[in-house]
Design a protein around this motif. Structure first.
Motif, PDB file in Angstrom:
ATOM      1  N   ASP A   1       1.014  -1.182  -0.075  1.00  0.00           N
ATOM      2  CA  ASP A   1       0.110  -0.049   0.064  1.00  0.00           C
ATOM      3  C   ASP A   1       0.815   1.363   0.090  1.00  0.00           C
ATOM      4  O   ASP A   1       1.602   1.636   1.225  1.00  0.00           O
ATOM      5  CB  ASP A   1      -1.080  -0.020   1.340  1.00  0.00           C
ATOM      6  CG  ASP A   1      -1.871   1.177   1.313  1.00  0.00           C
ATOM      7  OD1 ASP A   1      -1.778   2.225   0.429  1.00  0.00           O
ATOM      8  OD2 ASP A   1      -2.638   1.103   2.356  1.00  0.00           O
TER       9      ASP A   1
ATOM     10  N   SER B   1      -2.436   5.959  -5.479  1.00  0.00           N
ATOM     11  CA  SER B   1      -3.712   6.600  -5.485  1.00  0.00           C
ATOM     12  C   SER B   1      -3.403   8.093  -6.076  1.00  0.00           C
ATOM     13  O   SER B   1      -2.190   8.493  -5.630  1.00  0.00           O
ATOM     14  CB  SER B   1      -4.352   6.631  -4.019  1.00  0.00           C
ATOM     15  OG  SER B   1      -5.193   7.292  -3.928  1.00  0.00           O
TER      16      SER B   1
ATOM     17  N   SER C   1      -5.663  10.442  -4.373  1.00  0.00           N
ATOM     18  CA  SER C   1      -6.517  10.859  -3.643  1.00  0.00           C
ATOM     19  C   SER C   1      -5.677  11.893  -2.840  1.00  0.00           C
ATOM     20  O   SER C   1      -5.828  12.861  -2.634  1.00  0.00           O
ATOM     21  CB  SER C   1      -6.992   9.966  -2.424  1.00  0.00           C
ATOM     22  OG  SER C   1      -7.815   8.984  -3.042  1.00  0.00           O
TER      23      SER C   1
HETATM   24  C1  LIG Z   1      -3.217   3.575   4.251  1.00  0.00           C
HETATM   25  C2  LIG Z   1      -4.179   3.873   3.350  1.00  0.00           C
HETATM   26  N1  LIG Z   1      -4.219   3.010   2.352  1.00  0.00           N
HETATM   27  C3  LIG Z   1      -5.172   3.347   1.583  1.00  0.00           C
HETATM   28  C4  LIG Z   1      -6.307   4.412   1.776  1.00  0.00           C
HETATM   29  C5  LIG Z   1      -7.391   4.533   0.664  1.00  0.00           C
HETATM   30  O1  LIG Z   1      -6.939   5.604  -0.059  1.00  0.00           O
HETATM   31  P1  LIG Z   1      -7.979   5.974  -1.664  1.00  0.00           P
HETATM   32  O2  LIG Z   1      -9.037   4.826  -1.787  1.00  0.00           O
HETATM   33  O3  LIG Z   1      -8.778   6.937  -1.371  1.00  0.00           O
HETATM   34  O4  LIG Z   1      -6.955   5.702  -2.482  1.00  0.00           O
HETATM   35  C6  LIG Z   1      -6.071   5.109   2.852  1.00  0.00           C
HETATM   36  C7  LIG Z   1      -7.170   6.167   2.929  1.00  0.00           C
HETATM   37  O5  LIG Z   1      -7.194   7.121   3.860  1.00  0.00           O
HETATM   38  C8  LIG Z   1      -5.151   4.736   3.649  1.00  0.00           C
HETATM   39  O6  LIG Z   1      -4.883   5.699   4.752  1.00  0.00           O
END
Ligand SMILES: Cc1ncc(COP(=O)(O)O)c(C=O)c1O
Length: 420
Positions: A226, A263, A265
């Motif tokens: 991740d 991501s 985001s």
């Molecule tokens: C550690 C981690 N992984 C994944 C995500 C998911 O992010 P997204 O689905 O917006 O890419 C988050 C979101 O806060 C996160 O903190």
């Protein structure tokens, strides 16, 4: 009285509509940390002298870039057709080119080693459903602790049990693979890593990856890396090492056994757009794509176009990092005189030690200063005899500079009062 009425209403409802037999693993899911936080704050009136500031949710609050919004608007005609689960070849290429540039990869095939996803969250969840062999009743999924709760839910709903690797301050929050026994490793089918880490900000180095790949080979397991915070770091000359880059550096040029999750985001401040990617081992991604075809999670065509543009632009990401760096430098300077705090390797969290119980700290801070932080114990589970999140709180510096600094000043005051 109200709660008595509510209980009666719930009982009546259950008698009228008994739930049909459903997946029993649903009962194993934990409430989300924010639900626990609302329960913790129940009955508290936060100080009316202070405006509310939330540092508890890890949601980016910087503005979504205008050019991304524009591309989205300009491509709404795409809504007239069904998108392919694999995404357009242009989007795959834009992600692939970005990965090659960012991680200095010699080779990455955008058609077989990249799949766009609707944010990393859904992909991190779905991946376990695809990888775990549920016919093995003793299957384990390993993960860091503290951790992003989706890993645990994904493991449970895939029919596996989670196993936690505690991240300890004395080890700079690095994974200690010796925490699982040989027998547990033999049962482990999937291992999540989070680098840069939520909530600690720690970044795995090449030696961590070398050890991880050795475990993956020895025990025949898949690594889900991740990396959704990979673009939030503080030294422009020193971006966090990613799983694919580590694989290449260690001679694993086919990225076998590793899939990285990225991501837009956090990188591009578009958490609502729901856009990310998975990239890595082609054989695993081929099956994951098959799984996703049935799951029905193709990306909206307008979002695909906007994502393609976002991955091709780096200027807005550099500017975003500048804004985070300014906040972290100021916050650490302010808090440094009252508590032990240092710049995280990356990501946008301060993982702060608390002089008292972390829940009590969060409760009092909310009550006296109207600032919300997340107790660390809500982000971790008791494992190996301890909850490694206990006596920490997570503060997300996501709001704009002035609001964050207002909260940091109040935090400083709170720490000072506590030391009196
Ligand atoms: C550690 C981690 N992984 C994944 C995500 C998911 O992010 P997204 O689905 O917006 O890419 C988050 C979101 O806060 C996160 O903190």
């Amino acid at each position: 009285l109200t709660s008595g009425c509510d209980t009666r209403a719930r009982i009546i409802l259950r008698l009228l509509s008994p739930a049909p037999a459903m997946n029993p693993n649903l009962a194993l899911l934990q409430p989300y940390p924010f639900q626990k936080l609302s329960a913790l704050f129940k009955g508290i009136t936060p100080s009316p002298a202070h405006s509310p500031v939330s540092l508890s949710i890890g949601e980016p609050k910087h503005a979504a870039p205008a050019f991304i919004q524009q591309v989205l608007k300009d491509n709404l005609s795409g809504l007239a057709r069904y998108p392919a689960t694999a995404g357009s070849s242009e989007l795959r290429r834009s992600i692939g080119d970005w990965l090659i540039r960012r991680h200095h990869l010699e080779h990455l095939n955008a058609d077989s080693q990249v799949v766009p996803v609707n944010g990393s969250r859904e992909a991190l969840f779905a991946f376990a459903q695809c990888v775990v062999d549920a016919t093995r009743p003793d299957a384990l999924v390993a993960m860091p602790n503290p951790f992003y709760q989706i890993y645990e839910g994904a493991a449970l709903l895939a029919g596996a049990q989670p196993r936690f690797l505690n991240l300890e301050a004395h080890a700079n929050f690095r994974m200690n693979f010796a925490q699982l026994t040989h027998e547990e490793w033999q049962r482990t089918q999937l291992l999540y890593v989070c680098s840069p880490g939520n909530p600690t900000g720690a970044v795995m180095n090449l030696e961590d990856w070398r050890a991880l790949f050795a475990h993956a080979e020895k025990y025949d397991l898949v690594i889900a890396s991740d990396e959704c915070y990979s673009e939030i770091y503080f030294d422009e000359a020193n971006p966090p090492l990613g799983g694919l880059q580590a694989a290449q550096l260690l001679g694993r040029k086919d990225y076998r056994r590793v899939v990285a999750f990225g991501s837009l985001s956090k990188r591009s401040n578009v958490p609502g757009m729901r856009s990310g990617f998975v990239a890595g081992d082609a054989a695993i991604l081929e099956r994951f794509l098959l799984y996703r075809t049935y799951h029905g999670c193709a990306m909206n065509p307008a979002v695909q176009m906007a994502s393609e543009a976002a991955w091709r632009d780096e200027a807005h990401v550099v500017e975003n990092r500048r804004a985070y760096r300014a906040k972290f430098e100021a916050a650490i300077q302010t808090l440094g005189s009252v508590t032990q705090v240092s710049m995280p390797d990356a990501a946008f969290y301060l993982w702060l030690r608390t002089p008292i119980d972390d829940c009590e700290f969060a409760r009092q801070l909310h009550q006296r200063y109207n600032v919300t932080v997340l107790p660390g114990s809500y982000l971790a589970r008791e494992a190996h005899g301890a909850n490694p999140g206990a006596r920490f709180v997570r503060a997300a510096l996501v709001a704009e500079f002035d609001e964050c600094m207002e909260a940091i000043k109040r935090l400083k005051q709170f720490f000072q009062e506590m030391h009196k």
